[in-house]
Design a protein around this motif. Structure first.
Motif, mmCIF file in Angstrom:
data_model
loop_
_atom_site.group_PDB
_atom_site.id
_atom_site.type_symbol
_atom_site.label_atom_id
_atom_site.label_comp_id
_atom_site.label_asym_id
_atom_site.label_seq_id
_atom_site.Cartn_x
_atom_site.Cartn_y
_atom_site.Cartn_z
ATOM 1 N N PRO A 106 6.214 2.943 -3.905
ATOM 2 C CA PRO A 106 6.336 4.090 -4.811
ATOM 3 C C PRO A 106 5.427 4.034 -6.031
ATOM 4 C CG PRO A 106 8.510 3.435 -4.048
ATOM 5 C CD PRO A 106 7.551 2.400 -3.543
ATOM 6 N N HIS A 107 5.185 2.848 -6.594
ATOM 7 C CA HIS A 107 4.348 2.792 -7.799
ATOM 8 C C HIS A 107 2.901 3.181 -7.485
ATOM 9 C CE1 HIS A 107 2.989 -1.227 -6.386
ATOM 10 N NE2 HIS A 107 2.006 -1.126 -7.263
ATOM 11 N N VAL A 108 2.481 2.964 -6.236
ATOM 12 C CA VAL A 108 1.110 3.296 -5.823
ATOM 13 C C VAL A 108 0.926 4.809 -5.732
ATOM 14 C CG1 VAL A 108 -0.598 3.040 -3.976
ATOM 15 C CG2 VAL A 108 0.862 1.101 -4.601
ATOM 16 N N THR A 109 1.908 5.467 -5.140
ATOM 17 C CA THR A 109 1.804 6.931 -4.982
ATOM 18 C C THR A 109 2.059 7.676 -6.292
ATOM 19 O OG1 THR A 109 4.111 6.963 -4.217
ATOM 20 C CG2 THR A 109 2.405 6.889 -2.532
ATOM 21 N N PHE A 110 2.808 7.060 -7.227
ATOM 22 C CA PHE A 110 3.125 7.721 -8.483
ATOM 23 C C PHE A 110 1.939 7.711 -9.452
ATOM 24 C CE2 PHE A 110 4.778 7.982 -12.803
ATOM 25 C CZ PHE A 110 5.721 9.004 -12.705
ATOM 26 N N ARG A 152 0.809 -1.229 0.000
ATOM 27 C CA ARG A 152 0.000 0.000 0.000
ATOM 28 C C ARG A 152 0.842 1.279 0.000
ATOM 29 N NH1 ARG A 152 -4.081 -0.038 2.745
ATOM 30 N NH2 ARG A 152 -4.214 -2.166 3.541
ATOM 31 N N ASN A 153 2.079 1.224 0.532
ATOM 32 C CA ASN A 153 2.924 2.422 0.585
ATOM 33 C C ASN A 153 4.039 2.413 -0.453
ATOM 34 O OD1 ASN A 153 1.550 3.526 2.882
ATOM 35 N ND2 ASN A 153 2.613 2.009 4.157
ATOM 36 N N ALA A 197 -5.117 4.447 -7.901
ATOM 37 C CA ALA A 197 -4.611 3.189 -7.358
ATOM 38 C C ALA A 197 -5.734 2.427 -6.673
ATOM 39 C CB ALA A 197 -3.473 3.452 -6.381
#
Length: 480
Positions: free
Chosen positions: A39-43, A36-37, A47
Motif C-alpha cells: 500500500p505505501h508504494v501505490t499511495f 512492489r504491491n 516510487a
C-alpha cells in the motif's frame, strides 16, 4: 519542503505519507522487490525499487536512498523507525548532501545509541540511574566483583543493543561467566559491537516512556507517558496512554527528567525517553529512542496532536506551537501491535499469503496498516502487519473498544497476535492495572489458550450441526 522521501516500508511509511499529503507535501516511496504491491508504494506520488528483499540489499542502502532522493529532487528524508532511523552516519550523510533529515542531529543519535554514552551524558543532570557499571566490561573477575557489590540478580546488557538482543539475566555467580560470554557473542553478531555492561536487575518493573519534542529554538516539552510493560522477548506488544499507575506528581517528575535527558544530548525533533519504575515508584533512566516510536498513536489520541506533522515542522525550523502548560491528557488510548507471529510457538514469525484481510471499522478505532488481502507476508522484515489503536473517555471504554475491534479483525493465512491481544485485554491483572513486564511469563499459557480455542471451535461446529439438522427437519415437515 515540497517533497519527502520516506526511507521505510509498511504501515509507518504509509502513516508518514498520509500526514505529508495532508500538509500538501509530495512523497517518494522506496521498496524492495518483495514490497512492489504494498500500500505505501501505490499511495506515494512516486516510487522507486531500491533492491532485492534482504534489508542489506534494499532498505539499508543509505547511499542509494540518498541518490534517489536527489535524483527526484526531494527536499528531505523521513526514516520512520527501524532500518536507518537511528543510524548516525546516515543522518550525517543526508545533511552532507544538502537534504533535511527529519529527525535529530547525528551527534544526538550517536550519544543515545550507546547505552553507556547515554548514561554518561545524563548523569550530569542528576537523572536516576539503575546501579551498575559506567564503562564497558569484558573481564570476568572484575564482572564478578561488581556483581557482588550491587547484588544478584544482575542484568548484562549490550551497550549498542535493543530489542532484547545481547541481554542476559544472571541469578547467581556460577552463571555469570557463561551468560556474559553469550551476551558478548550475541551483541557482536547483532550490532558489530560486543561491548556489554552490568546493571542491577529490577525484577518486577513497569516500563514507562515519556514522549518529548524539541525544536531548534531551544524549546522542549513532554507529551506525557506511555505504559509499555506488556512485552514478549523484551519487546513491546501492547501499549497505552496514560499509564494507570502514575500520579500527577510522578508524571510531572518523570516528564521533567525526560526533558533533561533531551537537553543532555542537545536533542531536536520527536524522541522518547524510557524509564523503569519499581514497586516503590522509584524511576530509573533506561535509554532514549532517537526517532518516532511504534506506539506514538496512543499519544496522538490523548493529546490531539499529529507527531509526524510536528516532526516535519520542527525539521523546517518552525517553533513548537505550544508550551507545556497548554497540554492536557484527554481520555485514554490502547494499542495492539498486530504481528504475523504464532503466540503458541513462542511468538515465532508466521509468514505466508494473506488469504483474508479485513480491518475493523468504527468510532474510536484507528488502524495504522501496511498490508492488503492477497499480499505475501515476507520473511525478511519485522512481522508487524498493522497497529490497532482504540480510544475511550475512560480506560475501561478504550479496552472495551479494543476487544470489539479485535473481534471484527479477520485475518486468514498466517497466525497473528490478535488472540493474544484479546487474552491480555480481557485479563483481570491488565484490567485492574496490576501488572508489570513479567505479565506474559506469569499469566500467558499458550497451550491453555490453544486448548480453549479448540474447545470453542468444537462447540461452534456442534451448534452449527444441530442448527443444520433442525433446518433439515423444518424443510421436511410439509412433506411428512
Amino acid at each position: 519542503m515540497k517533497k519527502i522521501l520516506v526511507a521505510n516500508r509498511g504501515e509507518i511509511a504509509l502513516r508518514i505519507m498520509k500526514t505529508a499529503k495532508k500538509m500538501g507535501i509530495k512523497t517518494v516511496a522506496i521498496f524492495s522487490t518483495a514490497d512492489r504491491n504494498a500500500p505505501h508504494v501505490t499511495f506515494a506520488d512516486e516510487a522507486v525499487c531500491i533492491g532485492n528483499p534482504p534489508s542489506n540489499q534494499s532498505y539499508l542502502l543509505g547511499d542509494k536512498i540518498i541518490k534517489v532522493a536527489k535524483d527526484l529532487q526531494a527536499d528531505a528524508i523521513h526514516p520512520g523507525y527501524g532500518f536507518l532511523s537511528e543510524n548516525a552516519e546516515f543522518a550525517q550523510a543526508v545533511e552532507d548532501n544538502n537534504l533535511i533529515f527529519i529527525g535529530p542531529k547525528s551527534e544526538s543519535i550517536k550519544t543515545m545509541g550507546s547505552k553507556l554514552a547515554a548514561k554518561d551524558a545524563v548523569k550530569h543532570y542528576n537523572i536516576p540511574l539503575v546501579p551498575g557499571t559506567e564503562q564497558a566490561i569484558t573481564d570476568i573477575n572484575e564482572a564478578k566483583q561488581i556483581a557482588k557489590s550491587i547484588g544478584f540478580p544482575i542484568l548484562i546488557k549490550a551497550s549498542a543493543g535493543g530489542g532484547g538482543k545481547g541481554m542476559r539475566i544472571v541469578q547467581s555467580e556460577k552463571e555469570l561467566e557463561a551468560q556474559m560470554k553469550r551476551a558478548i557473542s550475541e551483541a557482536t553478531s547483532a550490532f558489530g559491537d560486543g561491548s556489554v555492561f552490568i546493571e542491577k536487575y529490577i525484577s518486577s518493573p513497569r516500563h514507562i516512556e515519556i514522549q518529548i519534542l524539541a525544536d531548534t529554538h531551544g524549546h522542549t516539552v513532554h507529551l506525557f507517558e506511555r505504559e509499555c510493560s506488556i512485552q514478549r522477548r523484551h519487546q513491546k506488544v501492547i501499549e497505552e496512554a496514560p499509564s494507570s499507575i502514575l500520579t500527577p506528581e510522578l508524571r510531572d517528575k518523570m516528564g521533567e527528567a525526560a526533558i533533561l535527558v533531551a537537553k543532555s544530548c542537545h536533542y531536536i525533533g520527536a524522541g522518547t525517553v524510557e524509564f523503569l519504575l519499581d514497586d516503590d515508584n522509584n524511576f530509573y533512566f533506561l535509554e532514549m529512542n532517537t526517532r518516532l516510536q511504534v506506539e506514538h498513536p496512543v499519544t496522538e489520541l490523548i493529546t490531539g496532536l499529529d507527531l509526524v506533522e510536528l516532526q516535519i515542522k520542527i525539521a523546517r525550523g518552525e517553533n513548537i506551537p505550544f508550551i507545556q502548560a497548554d497540554l492536557d491528557i484527554t481520555g485514554h488510548a490502547v494499542e495492539l501491535r498486530v504481528y504475523a507471529e504464532d503466540p503458541s510457538n513462542n511468538f515465532l514469525p508466521s509468514v505466508g499469503l494473506l488469504k483474508s484481510y479485513q480491518l475493523p471499522e468504527g468510532n474510536n478505532i484507528r488502524v495504522d496498516n501496511g498490508f492488503k488481502q492477497g499480499m505475501e507476508v515476507p520473511i525478511y522484515y519485522d512481522p508487524m502487519l498493522a497497529k490497532l489503536i482504540t480510544y475511550g473517555n475512560t480506560r475501561e471504554e478504550a479496552i472495551l473498544n479494543m476487544i470489539n475491534a479485535i473481534n471484527q479483525y479477520k485475518i486468514e493465512g498466517v497466525e497473528t497476535t490478535l488472540g493474544f491481544g484479546k487474552f491480555v485485554f480481557e485479563h483481570h491483572a491488565f484490567r485492574t492495572g496490576k501488572f508489570d513486564t513479567n505479565f506474559v511469563n506469569m499469566y500467558y499459557a499458550p497451550e491453555l489458550q490453544k486448548s480453549e480455542a479448540e474447545t470453542e471451535a468444537k462447540l461452534a461446529a456442534l451448534l452449527a450441526l444441530k442448527q443444520y439438522q433442525l433446518d433439515l427437519k423444518q424443510v421436511r415437515l410439509p412433506n411428512s
